[in-house]
Enzyme design. Structure first.
Site, mmCIF file in Angstrom:
data_model
loop_
_atom_site.group_PDB
_atom_site.id
_atom_site.type_symbol
_atom_site.label_atom_id
_atom_site.label_comp_id
_atom_site.label_asym_id
_atom_site.label_seq_id
_atom_site.Cartn_x
_atom_site.Cartn_y
_atom_site.Cartn_z
ATOM 1 N N GLU A 37 42.566 -19.405 19.000
ATOM 2 C CA GLU A 37 42.320 -19.582 17.579
ATOM 3 C C GLU A 37 40.805 -19.576 17.384
ATOM 4 O OE1 GLU A 37 43.934 -23.146 15.836
ATOM 5 O OE2 GLU A 37 43.093 -22.621 13.883
ATOM 6 N N ARG A 264 47.817 -27.633 31.324
ATOM 7 C CA ARG A 264 46.432 -27.450 30.871
ATOM 8 C C ARG A 264 45.476 -27.870 31.961
ATOM 9 N NH1 ARG A 264 46.361 -27.468 25.209
ATOM 10 N NH2 ARG A 264 44.129 -27.683 24.992
ATOM 11 N N LYS A 274 38.923 -28.924 21.195
ATOM 12 C CA LYS A 274 37.962 -28.263 20.329
ATOM 13 C C LYS A 274 37.513 -29.167 19.192
ATOM 14 C CE LYS A 274 40.090 -24.150 20.331
ATOM 15 N NZ LYS A 274 40.555 -22.917 19.716
HETATM 16 P P1 ATP Z 1 42.438 -27.225 21.335
HETATM 17 O O1 ATP Z 1 43.651 -28.073 21.349
HETATM 18 O O2 ATP Z 1 41.292 -27.745 22.112
HETATM 19 O O3 ATP Z 1 42.045 -26.740 19.990
HETATM 20 P P2 ATP Z 1 43.979 -24.919 21.726
HETATM 21 O O4 ATP Z 1 44.995 -24.856 22.789
HETATM 22 O O5 ATP Z 1 44.464 -25.128 20.358
HETATM 23 O O6 ATP Z 1 42.860 -25.926 22.151
HETATM 24 P P3 ATP Z 1 43.571 -22.159 21.432
HETATM 25 O O7 ATP Z 1 42.395 -21.426 20.941
HETATM 26 O O8 ATP Z 1 44.783 -22.156 20.607
HETATM 27 O O9 ATP Z 1 43.081 -23.644 21.710
HETATM 28 O O10 ATP Z 1 43.901 -21.722 22.916
HETATM 29 C C1 ATP Z 1 44.099 -20.391 23.304
HETATM 30 C C2 ATP Z 1 44.869 -20.369 24.576
HETATM 31 O O11 ATP Z 1 44.180 -21.095 25.598
HETATM 32 C C3 ATP Z 1 46.217 -21.002 24.419
HETATM 33 O O12 ATP Z 1 47.185 -20.194 25.045
HETATM 34 C C4 ATP Z 1 46.083 -22.319 25.120
HETATM 35 O O13 ATP Z 1 47.289 -22.734 25.668
HETATM 36 C C5 ATP Z 1 45.045 -22.024 26.183
HETATM 37 N N1 ATP Z 1 44.319 -23.241 26.526
HETATM 38 C C6 ATP Z 1 43.633 -24.031 25.685
HETATM 39 N N2 ATP Z 1 43.139 -25.096 26.331
HETATM 40 C C7 ATP Z 1 43.517 -24.982 27.624
HETATM 41 C C8 ATP Z 1 43.335 -25.781 28.795
HETATM 42 N N3 ATP Z 1 42.642 -26.917 28.760
HETATM 43 N N4 ATP Z 1 43.887 -25.346 29.948
HETATM 44 C C9 ATP Z 1 44.566 -24.191 29.990
HETATM 45 N N5 ATP Z 1 44.790 -23.405 28.922
HETATM 46 C C10 ATP Z 1 44.278 -23.786 27.749
HETATM 47 MG MG MG Z 2 45.985 -23.720 19.541
#
Ligand code: ATP
Ligand code: MG
Length: 565
Positions: A37, A264, A274
């Site tokens: 995102e 994760r 984030k």
């Molecule tokens: P946040 O909760 O920090 O906003 P998010 O998962 O919403 O993180 P996205 O931009 O939606 O952030 O993530 C893109 C991809 O990266 C998704 O498939 C997510 O599962 C993966 N991802 C995000 N954080 C991690 C992590 N700590 N370890 C492994 N994969 C991750």
């Molecule tokens: Mg997300």
């Protein structure tokens, strides 16, 4: 720096893909996607997902789409869209000709929502947010049906069209799936599919829409439209999986991606959410998304991490379903190993102490040759100017040795200057406060390169010519937080109270050897006996180069001392 041959370790997801290929599932295709995102910069946790998704596509001759999951326009912007692409590329991955955006599918998604309405599987609901929460029930109690659940198909069609046309204000109505308000899985209790958002300019679709689809509706459809075969996501989506399949089963779409969850990455002494990283940036607690203290890809890059070291880290931590929290030492050992093999050596004096060689002629100078790498001759040599006035590090001198282990310079003692001669300290000069400001030493010109017979000089210290050296700013880093799990620490009200005030220490009076006066952005060196450093072009000024400490040395100096003895 190094591009090591591909030898990705296997994991349970690769086993699933192997079995799928054997069984002819998905017509033998492997298509994955990385769906960030664009509401912040990528962090090291994303790197895990990137290496997994792009790594699988690479190793199975498949395809991995970079798809922006851009359904939340008020938090997203083009800066993030661009930074994310830059970071994925920097990590060493390619996504083909086209970048994908969930927003490209807004029209199709709307059509699929209409299909659900027509099948009696979606309805427009007027409950407000609070009422919706009340009706939803809890983990132990079933929910209640919304009073709007039995609206006719015609009414739903009409209202949904008028929602799109902008007739209703934010929050007045949502579109919900009609599944089961008593489901033990709360995600299936008539989840919201669409909400109204007026007055935001979407970075891709502008003001065309005031109706935005939810992630749980958008994601499976985007995957299917792109022919994704294996939709890999983190464990928190496990409970959403039935909804993912419910959407695909109830619309007319040929492709059937499968969702597989993995755990994760959590890294100790830092945060990965984030929302929290955004706060550090917006509240000015760090310099920006690329502050070298940040666990972002941009921060790690500026700090001096290499793409290869981050990929290696992702290989080492592996991919499983168990929650874990990884020690910083694992990440650090990946970059240390990379830089140990690939970074040229150089000398920098962090805390300069002047040394005057009383028996070295005032107007003389010479160039001494030094190997750029102790094990890799292909890195060549460089010339170090040597003269009567040098700097050594304050920590390398004590008037009296505190113990037998102290092999550096003491009053009346001898030490070898790295790549140069043995010197003896004859006199210590102090200022009025008793602070040592200079050492008067004599140099033994017969000692270049080796110790003459019968001579035991144990210590080796680094140095820089005081006349030729260049003043530099060195930034030393420590962990961003004082506790290993700042995300879950309940001892404070706000996670920012756990920030490490010493995460950045700045030395503005360090001196580097003259060969480093002008180097390319991101150049990395081992400053001998101190650590690995990377040139920070963004922070540097014409008269003050800035280097970031990437990571400390472990014990590599012990070996050099042994060899030179
Ligand atoms: P946040 O909760 O920090 O906003 P998010 O998962 O919403 O993180 P996205 O931009 O939606 O952030 O993530 C893109 C991809 O990266 C998704 O498939 C997510 O599962 C993966 N991802 C995000 N954080 C991690 C992590 N700590 N370890 C492994 N994969 C991750
Ligand atoms: Mg997300």
């Amino acid at each position: 720096m190094s591009d090591k041959p591909v030898s990705t370790p296997s994991n349970f997801i690769r086993h699933i893909i192997d079995a799928d290929l054997e069984n002819g599932k998905h017509d033998g295709k492997v298509v994955t996607r990385f769906p960030p995102e664009p509401n912040g910069y990528l962090h090291i946790g994303h790197a895990k997902s990137i290496c997994l998704n792009f790594g699988i596509a690479r190793d199975y001759q498949g395809q991995c789409n970079l798809r922006f999951d851009d359904t939340n326009p008020h938090k997203e912007n083009m800066e993030f869209v661009e930074a994310i692409q830059q970071d994925v590329r920097w990590l060493g991955f390619e996504w083909g000709e086209k970048v994908y955006y969930a927003s490209n599918y807004f029209e199709q998604l709307y059509g699929f929502a209409m299909e659900l309405i027509d099948k009696g599987l979606a309805y427009v609901c007027d409950l407000n947010a609070e009422q919706t929460r009340e009706y939803r029930g809890t983990l132990t109690e079933p929910g209640k049906n919304s009073p709007y659940r039995e609206r006719s198909i015609e009414e739903n069609r009409d209202l949904f069209q008028r929602m799109r046309a902008g007739e209703f204000p934010d929050g007045a109505k949502v579109l919900r799936a009609k599944i089961d308000m008593a489901s033990p899985n709360i995600n299936l209790r008539d989840p919201t599919l669409y909400r109204i958002r007026h007055g935001v300019i979407h970075h891709q679709t502008g003001s065309e829409w005031c109706l935005y689809p939810m992630y749980d509706f958008t994601h499976p459809i985007s995957d299917a439209l792109e022919g994704v075969t294996h939709s890999l996501c983190t464990l928190e989506f496990e409970d959403h999986r039935p909804l993912y399949y419910w959407v695909l089963e109830n619309i007319t779409i040929p492709s059937q991606p499968q969702q597989i969850e993995f755990s994760r990455l959590n890294l100790q002494y830092t945060v990965m959410s984030k929302r929290k990283l955004t706060r550090l940036v917006e509240e000015g607690i760090v310099e920006g998304w690329d502050d070298p203290r940040m666990p972002t890809i941009a921060g790690l890059r500026r700090r001096g991490y290499t793409p290869a070291s981050i990929r290696e880290f992702c290989d080492r931590i592996g991919v499983t379903k168990s929650d874990n929290s990884v020690e910083m030492a694992i990440l650090e050992s990946c970059i240390r190993e990379d830089l140990d093999a690939n970074a040229p050596r150089a000398m920098a004096v962090l805390h300069p102490l002047k040394v005057v060689l009383t028996n070295y002629p005032e107007d003389q100078q010479e160039l001494l040759s030094a190997a750029n790498h102790p094990k890799d001759e292909s890195m060549g040599t460089r010339e170090l100017p040597f003269c009567r006035e040098l700097y050594i590090d304050r920590n390398d001198f004590m008037e009296v040795a505190p113990n037998k282990k102290f092999k550096r310079l003491v009053s009346g003692g001898e030490v070898r200057l790295r790549n140069a001669y043995v010197i003896r300290c004859d006199e210590v000069i102090k200022d009025n406060q008793g602070e040592i400001i200079e050492l008067r030493c004599s140099v033994d010109m017969a000692t270049l390169g080796a110790n003459p017979e019968g001579r035991k000089v144990k210590g080796v210290v680094h140095w820089v010519s005081a006349r030729h050296g260049v003043r530099a700013e060195l930034r030393l880093y420590d962990r961003l937080f004082t506790v290993p799990h700042p995300d879950s620490d309940k001892s404070v009200e706000d996670f920012t109270q756990l920030l490490n005030p010493d995460a950045l220490r700045t030395l503005t009076n360090s001196v580097i050897e003259p060969s480093l006066a002008q180097v390319a952005e991101g150049s990395r060196y081992q400053f001998e006996r101190e650590g690995y450093f990377s040139y920070d072009a963004k922070a540097s000024r014409a008269d003050l180069p800035v280097f970031n400490m990437v990571v400390g040395l472990k014990d590599s100096w012990a070996k050099i001392e042994q060899k030179e003895r």
